[in-house]
Motif scaffolding. Structure first.
Motif, mmCIF file in Angstrom:
data_model
loop_
_atom_site.group_PDB
_atom_site.id
_atom_site.type_symbol
_atom_site.label_atom_id
_atom_site.label_comp_id
_atom_site.label_asym_id
_atom_site.label_seq_id
_atom_site.Cartn_x
_atom_site.Cartn_y
_atom_site.Cartn_z
ATOM 1 N N GLN A 15 -56.492 -79.049 -67.919
ATOM 2 C CA GLN A 15 -56.641 -80.603 -67.173
ATOM 3 C C GLN A 15 -56.570 -80.460 -65.791
ATOM 4 N N GLY A 16 -56.406 -79.316 -64.969
ATOM 5 C CA GLY A 16 -56.277 -79.184 -63.612
ATOM 6 C C GLY A 16 -55.012 -79.704 -62.885
ATOM 7 N N MET A 17 -54.156 -79.763 -63.774
ATOM 8 C CA MET A 17 -52.824 -80.600 -63.312
ATOM 9 C C MET A 17 -51.869 -79.493 -62.520
ATOM 10 N N PHE A 18 -52.180 -78.249 -62.437
ATOM 11 C CA PHE A 18 -51.482 -77.349 -61.848
ATOM 12 C C PHE A 18 -52.523 -76.644 -60.630
ATOM 13 N N ASP A 19 -53.463 -77.128 -60.388
ATOM 14 C CA ASP A 19 -54.509 -76.139 -59.520
ATOM 15 C C ASP A 19 -53.785 -75.906 -58.217
ATOM 16 N N ASP A 20 -53.087 -77.023 -57.606
ATOM 17 C CA ASP A 20 -52.513 -76.593 -56.238
ATOM 18 C C ASP A 20 -50.916 -76.122 -56.159
ATOM 19 N N SER A 21 -50.515 -75.594 -57.624
ATOM 20 C CA SER A 21 -48.999 -75.534 -57.710
ATOM 21 C C SER A 21 -48.703 -73.984 -57.385
ATOM 22 N N VAL A 22 -47.814 -73.751 -56.439
ATOM 23 C CA VAL A 22 -47.643 -72.482 -56.239
ATOM 24 C C VAL A 22 -46.423 -72.055 -57.213
ATOM 25 N N GLU A 23 -45.967 -72.940 -57.911
ATOM 26 C CA GLU A 23 -44.764 -72.635 -58.910
ATOM 27 C C GLU A 23 -45.369 -72.301 -60.188
ATOM 28 N N ALA A 24 -46.595 -72.884 -60.549
ATOM 29 C CA ALA A 24 -47.477 -72.446 -61.545
ATOM 30 C C ALA A 24 -48.132 -71.068 -61.403
ATOM 31 N N ARG A 25 -48.422 -70.846 -60.266
ATOM 32 C CA ARG A 25 -49.296 -69.591 -60.039
ATOM 33 C C ARG A 25 -48.095 -68.541 -60.161
ATOM 34 N N ARG A 26 -46.960 -68.577 -59.400
ATOM 35 C CA ARG A 26 -45.952 -67.752 -59.552
ATOM 36 C C ARG A 26 -45.479 -67.425 -61.087
ATOM 37 N N LEU A 27 -45.257 -68.455 -61.917
ATOM 38 C CA LEU A 27 -44.962 -68.355 -63.088
ATOM 39 C C LEU A 27 -46.003 -67.319 -63.980
ATOM 40 N N LEU A 28 -47.369 -68.008 -63.878
ATOM 41 C CA LEU A 28 -48.390 -67.022 -64.370
ATOM 42 C C LEU A 28 -48.054 -65.465 -64.173
ATOM 43 N N TRP A 29 -47.920 -65.439 -62.610
ATOM 44 C CA TRP A 29 -48.011 -63.870 -62.336
ATOM 45 C C TRP A 29 -46.739 -63.233 -63.050
ATOM 46 N N GLU A 30 -45.681 -63.898 -62.935
ATOM 47 C CA GLU A 30 -44.528 -63.253 -63.523
ATOM 48 C C GLU A 30 -44.432 -62.876 -65.160
ATOM 49 N N PRO A 34 -47.157 -50.081 -69.241
ATOM 50 C CA PRO A 34 -46.235 -50.237 -68.092
ATOM 51 C C PRO A 34 -46.723 -49.123 -66.981
ATOM 52 N N LYS A 35 -47.484 -48.171 -67.437
ATOM 53 C CA LYS A 35 -48.102 -47.318 -66.315
ATOM 54 C C LYS A 35 -49.303 -48.075 -65.301
ATOM 55 N N ALA A 36 -49.561 -49.157 -65.994
ATOM 56 C CA ALA A 36 -50.631 -49.905 -65.156
ATOM 57 C C ALA A 36 -49.950 -50.435 -63.930
ATOM 58 N N LEU A 37 -48.632 -50.687 -64.211
ATOM 59 C CA LEU A 37 -48.084 -51.349 -62.856
ATOM 60 C C LEU A 37 -47.766 -50.399 -61.848
ATOM 61 N N ALA A 38 -47.822 -50.760 -60.483
ATOM 62 C CA ALA A 38 -47.585 -49.860 -59.355
ATOM 63 C C ALA A 38 -45.865 -50.063 -59.380
ATOM 64 N N THR A 39 -45.273 -49.389 -58.742
ATOM 65 C CA THR A 39 -43.866 -49.146 -58.692
ATOM 66 C C THR A 39 -43.087 -50.239 -58.537
ATOM 67 N N ASP A 40 -43.727 -51.277 -57.501
ATOM 68 C CA ASP A 40 -43.103 -52.170 -57.252
ATOM 69 C C ASP A 40 -44.238 -53.562 -57.573
ATOM 70 N N ALA A 41 -44.192 -54.352 -58.467
ATOM 71 C CA ALA A 41 -45.135 -55.178 -58.966
ATOM 72 C C ALA A 41 -44.775 -56.563 -58.358
ATOM 73 N N ARG A 42 -44.610 -56.804 -56.937
ATOM 74 C CA ARG A 42 -44.539 -57.970 -56.477
ATOM 75 C C ARG A 42 -45.702 -58.865 -56.469
ATOM 76 N N ALA A 43 -45.343 -60.254 -56.450
ATOM 77 C CA ALA A 43 -46.369 -61.093 -56.648
ATOM 78 C C ALA A 43 -47.093 -61.004 -55.284
ATOM 79 N N PRO A 44 -48.811 -60.979 -55.506
ATOM 80 C CA PRO A 44 -49.491 -61.095 -54.261
ATOM 81 C C PRO A 44 -49.443 -62.497 -53.906
ATOM 82 N N SER A 45 -49.875 -62.742 -52.440
ATOM 83 C CA SER A 45 -49.685 -63.965 -52.089
ATOM 84 C C SER A 45 -50.102 -65.278 -52.710
ATOM 85 N N VAL A 46 -49.425 -66.184 -53.195
ATOM 86 C CA VAL A 46 -49.573 -67.067 -54.301
ATOM 87 C C VAL A 46 -49.845 -68.546 -53.514
ATOM 88 N N ARG A 47 -50.429 -68.538 -52.713
ATOM 89 C CA ARG A 47 -50.765 -69.914 -51.768
ATOM 90 C C ARG A 47 -51.312 -71.180 -52.670
#
Length: 124
Positions: free
Chosen positions: A85-100, A111-124
């Motif tokens: 519905q587009g309710m989270f289009d600008d939500s940094v929290e939603a992007r962070r949750l999806l990434w995590e 697990p081999k597909a992940l880098a050693t440190d799987a930090r979230a990219p910039s979630v603007r």
């Protein structure tokens, strides 16, 4: 108290036997199926080792984001509906949750597909 090996260790042992002893002697037309079974065993092992913590963490995060409690499956369905519905289009929290949640799923499934440190990219 359970004796050792525990369930995760048993899966790891069985998977190793499948890879090292059985897979090499299987006919070629059965090798793909055996690798799929070994992969499923690896996922089950990693899920057993991580326990219910990741799911509970995701449930709490979704509950906070959606502003209500509930089971993880129901919260996930509501989250998906709100995204459509587009309710989270600008939500940094939603992007962070999806990434995590994506990183956690990959941690269990590949697990081999992940880098050693799987930090979230910039979630603007």
């Amino acid at each position: 108290m359970r004796e050792r090996p525990d369930g995760a260790e048993l899966l790891a042992i069985a998977r190793e036997v499948l890879h090292k002893e059985l897979l090499p002697v299987l006919p070629a037309d059965k090798a793909y199926s055996a690798r799929m079974i070994a992969n499923a065993m690896g996922i089950a092992e990693r899920q057993l080792r991580s326990g219910g913590g990741p799911q509970e963490e995701e449930r709490r995060a979704l509950s906070a984001l959606l502003g209500r409690g509930g089971e993880l499956s129901a919260l996930t369905r509501e989250f998906a509906a709100r995204i459509r519905q587009g309710m989270f289009d600008d939500s940094v929290e939603a992007r962070r949750l999806l990434w995590e949640s994506t990183v956690q799923r990959v941690r269990e499934s590949a697990p081999k597909a992940l880098a050693t440190d799987a930090r979230a990219p910039s979630v603007r």
